[in-house]
Design a protein around this motif. Structure first.
Motif, PDB file in Angstrom:
ATOM      1  N   SER A 137      -4.484   1.730  -0.721  1.00 30.96           N
ATOM      2  CA  SER A 137      -4.264   2.867   0.197  1.00 30.96           C
ATOM      3  C   SER A 137      -3.472   3.972  -0.495  1.00 30.96           C
ATOM      4  O   SER A 137      -2.528   4.535   0.060  1.00 30.96           O
ATOM      5  CB  SER A 137      -3.531   2.397   1.460  1.00 30.96           C
ATOM      6  N   TYR A 138      -3.877   4.264  -1.716  1.00 32.35           N
ATOM      7  CA  TYR A 138      -3.168   5.258  -2.521  1.00 32.35           C
ATOM      8  C   TYR A 138      -3.687   6.652  -2.170  1.00 32.35           C
ATOM      9  O   TYR A 138      -4.894   6.856  -2.043  1.00 32.35           O
ATOM     10  CB  TYR A 138      -3.380   4.969  -4.003  1.00 32.35           C
ATOM     11  N   PRO A 139      -2.819   7.645  -2.018  1.00 36.54           N
ATOM     12  CA  PRO A 139      -3.245   8.976  -1.552  1.00 36.54           C
ATOM     13  C   PRO A 139      -3.842   9.842  -2.648  1.00 36.54           C
ATOM     14  O   PRO A 139      -3.372  10.954  -2.923  1.00 36.54           O
ATOM     15  CB  PRO A 139      -1.933   9.575  -1.024  1.00 36.54           C
ATOM     16  N   GLY A 140      -4.901   9.348  -3.304  1.00 37.00           N
ATOM     17  CA  GLY A 140      -5.499  10.078  -4.404  1.00 37.00           C
ATOM     18  C   GLY A 140      -6.813  10.723  -4.035  1.00 37.00           C
ATOM     19  O   GLY A 140      -7.285  10.654  -2.890  1.00 37.00           O
ATOM     20  N   ILE A 141      -7.450  11.351  -5.027  1.00 37.59           N
ATOM     21  CA  ILE A 141      -8.683  12.097  -4.790  1.00 37.59           C
ATOM     22  C   ILE A 141      -9.852  11.157  -4.535  1.00 37.59           C
ATOM     23  O   ILE A 141     -10.828  11.527  -3.873  1.00 37.59           O
ATOM     24  CB  ILE A 141      -8.983  13.014  -6.002  1.00 37.59           C
ATOM     25  N   GLY A 142      -9.791   9.920  -5.056  1.00 38.34           N
ATOM     26  CA  GLY A 142     -10.873   8.975  -4.822  1.00 38.34           C
ATOM     27  C   GLY A 142     -11.033   8.629  -3.355  1.00 38.34           C
ATOM     28  O   GLY A 142     -12.148   8.542  -2.834  1.00 38.34           O
ATOM     29  N   ILE A 185      10.854  10.129  -6.692  1.00 34.70           N
ATOM     30  CA  ILE A 185      10.114   9.814  -7.916  1.00 34.70           C
ATOM     31  C   ILE A 185      10.161   8.319  -8.201  1.00 34.70           C
ATOM     32  O   ILE A 185       9.159   7.707  -8.591  1.00 34.70           O
ATOM     33  CB  ILE A 185      10.678  10.624  -9.101  1.00 34.70           C
ATOM     34  N   ASN A 186      11.325   7.708  -8.005  1.00 33.49           N
ATOM     35  CA  ASN A 186      11.455   6.271  -8.210  1.00 33.49           C
ATOM     36  C   ASN A 186      10.561   5.490  -7.257  1.00 33.49           C
ATOM     37  O   ASN A 186       9.937   4.491  -7.638  1.00 33.49           O
ATOM     38  CB  ASN A 186      12.922   5.863  -8.025  1.00 33.49           C
ATOM     39  N   SER A 187      10.489   5.954  -6.007  1.00 45.32           N
ATOM     40  CA  SER A 187       9.622   5.296  -5.030  1.00 45.32           C
ATOM     41  C   SER A 187       8.154   5.438  -5.419  1.00 45.32           C
ATOM     42  O   SER A 187       7.370   4.486  -5.292  1.00 45.32           O
ATOM     43  CB  SER A 187       9.857   5.891  -3.641  1.00 45.32           C
ATOM     44  N   ALA A 188       7.757   6.632  -5.906  1.00 50.88           N
ATOM     45  CA  ALA A 188       6.373   6.850  -6.318  1.00 50.88           C
ATOM     46  C   ALA A 188       6.012   5.969  -7.515  1.00 50.88           C
ATOM     47  O   ALA A 188       4.901   5.408  -7.576  1.00 50.88           O
ATOM     48  CB  ALA A 188       6.166   8.322  -6.657  1.00 50.88           C
ATOM     49  N   LEU A 199       1.633  -1.132  -9.614  1.00 49.35           N
ATOM     50  CA  LEU A 199       0.603  -2.162  -9.478  1.00 49.35           C
ATOM     51  C   LEU A 199      -0.815  -1.577  -9.583  1.00 49.35           C
ATOM     52  O   LEU A 199      -1.659  -2.151 -10.287  1.00 49.35           O
ATOM     53  CB  LEU A 199       0.781  -2.929  -8.169  1.00 49.35           C
ATOM     54  N   PRO A 200      -1.127  -0.451  -8.913  1.00 50.80           N
ATOM     55  CA  PRO A 200      -2.449   0.147  -9.142  1.00 50.80           C
ATOM     56  C   PRO A 200      -2.680   0.520 -10.601  1.00 50.80           C
ATOM     57  O   PRO A 200      -3.780   0.327 -11.133  1.00 50.80           O
ATOM     58  CB  PRO A 200      -2.431   1.387  -8.241  1.00 50.80           C
ATOM     59  N   ALA A 201      -1.633   1.047 -11.265  1.00 57.21           N
ATOM     60  CA  ALA A 201      -1.782   1.405 -12.671  1.00 57.21           C
ATOM     61  C   ALA A 201      -2.006   0.165 -13.530  1.00 57.21           C
ATOM     62  O   ALA A 201      -2.820   0.183 -14.469  1.00 57.21           O
ATOM     63  CB  ALA A 201      -0.538   2.163 -13.154  1.00 57.21           C
ATOM     64  N   LEU A 202      -1.311  -0.915 -13.226  1.00 58.90           N
ATOM     65  CA  LEU A 202      -1.492  -2.163 -13.972  1.00 58.90           C
ATOM     66  C   LEU A 202      -2.914  -2.670 -13.833  1.00 58.90           C
ATOM     67  O   LEU A 202      -3.500  -3.174 -14.801  1.00 58.90           O
ATOM     68  CB  LEU A 202      -0.496  -3.211 -13.462  1.00 58.90           C
ATOM     69  N   ASN A 211       0.841  -1.202   0.000  1.00 56.86           N
ATOM     70  CA  ASN A 211       0.000   0.000   0.000  1.00 56.86           C
ATOM     71  C   ASN A 211       0.871   1.245   0.000  1.00 56.86           C
ATOM     72  O   ASN A 211       2.102   1.169   0.084  1.00 56.86           O
ATOM     73  CB  ASN A 211      -0.932   0.007   1.221  1.00 56.86           C
ATOM     74  N   GLY A 212       0.183   2.387  -0.085  1.00 56.39           N
ATOM     75  CA  GLY A 212       0.868   3.670  -0.049  1.00 56.39           C
ATOM     76  C   GLY A 212       1.244   4.165  -1.431  1.00 56.39           C
ATOM     77  O   GLY A 212       1.263   3.422  -2.415  1.00 56.39           O
ATOM     78  N   GLY A 213       1.564   5.473  -1.480  1.00 52.15           N
ATOM     79  CA  GLY A 213       1.960   6.071  -2.742  1.00 52.15           C
ATOM     80  C   GLY A 213       3.456   6.255  -2.873  1.00 52.15           C
ATOM     81  O   GLY A 213       3.964   6.498  -3.969  1.00 52.15           O
ATOM     82  N   TYR A 214       4.189   6.115  -1.746  1.00 52.33           N
ATOM     83  CA  TYR A 214       5.635   6.255  -1.748  1.00 52.33           C
ATOM     84  C   TYR A 214       6.165   5.782  -0.410  1.00 52.33           C
ATOM     85  O   TYR A 214       5.393   5.529   0.536  1.00 52.33           O
ATOM     86  CB  TYR A 214       6.046   7.718  -1.995  1.00 52.33           C
TER      87      TYR A 214
END
Length: 329
Positions: A276-281, A188-191, A197-200, A172-175
């Motif tokens: 658990s991605y820190p996005g607007i959703g 940036i590499n960590s992000a 995986l979420p993008a996939l 989980n997490g964004g970075y």
């Protein structure tokens, strides 16, 4: 020129209607954001009296004592000034701050994933449609099944395989929270690593729709007279496929892609929750759970403007790409 002026006027009216609905709908919903905020205050041991409640009502704009129409015009004025109010779920942060912190994560993740799924789906659909009746047609049921799989189930399967079993990607997490945020390669590499995986998940579940739509349009386009004429002239098959068939078959997909880009800012709520991605959703779901009407209104406003802007751009581009739309309108 009248065509473009009429289109612009239509979208201005649509924007006004969306802003109006954005004002009235939360006020017709059950619950009160002030009650949610006071409940949090009581949990922390704070005292809640009539004066405290009145102060919060004035600050959140839920009970200003003004007539509804006065509140409506004040709301429109605040919208155009960029004042979206105070968030209850992330109190005392302003809505603009909450959105500005989470929106870039969603735009990067969902935007790139949407573009990749569109590109892969259109290219595969072009090739499958051109070579219909071959073994390539077996890609259609496979990708269609993946598109029909529930979003959350596919995300959980990917987490179980690639994160839990193989440990290739983080859970989980964004970075990496141990890193300082900033425009440096390590962050940036960590992000990128956390967002792969979420993008996939988004790409795998979306590519089937683009492939099927493009393939069907290719099959329909290949029966047109200008394709037969190009073949009779002895042009190379690759040129006929890309310059003649695909160029016309892709137009409906471009319109759908523009609408998808408009909905990029709404995020992928289920995917963001699973990872658990820190996005607007995630912020939208948090706002609904806490009756945070100000944050809901702010997010819906961003979504509305993005969708209308994307559709406007497509309509204007269609006028250049296909002159028949200007003539017929």
């Amino acid at each position: 020129m009248r065509y473009y002026a009429r289109k612009l006027g239509f979208y201005l009216v649509a924007l006004w209607a969306a802003l109006t609905l954005n004002f009235f709908i939360p006020r017709m919903m059950p619950g009160n954001p002030v009650d949610t905020l006071l409940a949090k205050l009581q949990q922390r041991g704070g005292s809640v009296g009539p004066d405290v409640r009145e102060s919060y009502e004035l600050m959140l704009g839920t009970d200003t004592g003004d007539a509804l129409w006065n509140q409506y015009f004040s709301y429109l004025g605040n919208m155009f000034r960029g004042d979206l109010g105070v968030s209850v779920s992330v109190f005392p942060e302003e809505v603009t701050t909450v959105i500005s912190q989470s929106l870039p994560w969603t735009i990067v993740l969902v935007g790139i994933a949407t573009f990749l799924s569109f590109l892969v789906g259109v290219v595969l659909g072009m090739v499958v449609g051109w070579k219909r009746g071959t073994w390539l047609d077996s890609l259609i049921p496979a990708t269609t099944v993946l598109s029909a799989v529930p979003y959350f189930w596919l995300a959980l399967i990917f987490v179980m395989i690639f994160s839990t079993s193989l440990a290739w990607f983080p859970l989980n997490g964004g970075y990496d929270v141990a890193l300082a945020t900033g425009w440096n390669w390590e962050f940036i590499n960590s992000a990128i690593y956390h967002g792969f995986l979420p993008a996939l998940t988004i790409v795998v579940s979306s590519v089937g729709g683009w492939l099927l739509g493009m393939r069907n349009m290719m099959v329909s386009t290949m029966s047109e007279d200008y394709i037969l004429t190009a073949q009779a002239k002895g042009l190379r098959n690759r040129r006929i496929m890309t310059r003649y068939a695909a160029r016309n078959a892709v137009l409906p997909s471009v319109a759908g892609f523009a609408i998808s880009l408009g909905f990029v800012v709404s995020g992928s709520i289920i995917t963001e929750q699973v990872f658990s991605y820190p996005g607007i959703g995630g912020k939208l779901l948090q706002a609904v759970e806490n009756s945070d009407y100000a944050l809901m209104q702010g997010i819906f406003l961003i979504i509305t403007v993005a969708v209308l802007a994307a559709n406007l751009v497509v309509d204007l581009l269609y006028g250049f790409i296909d002159p028949r739309t200007r003539v017929e309108n």
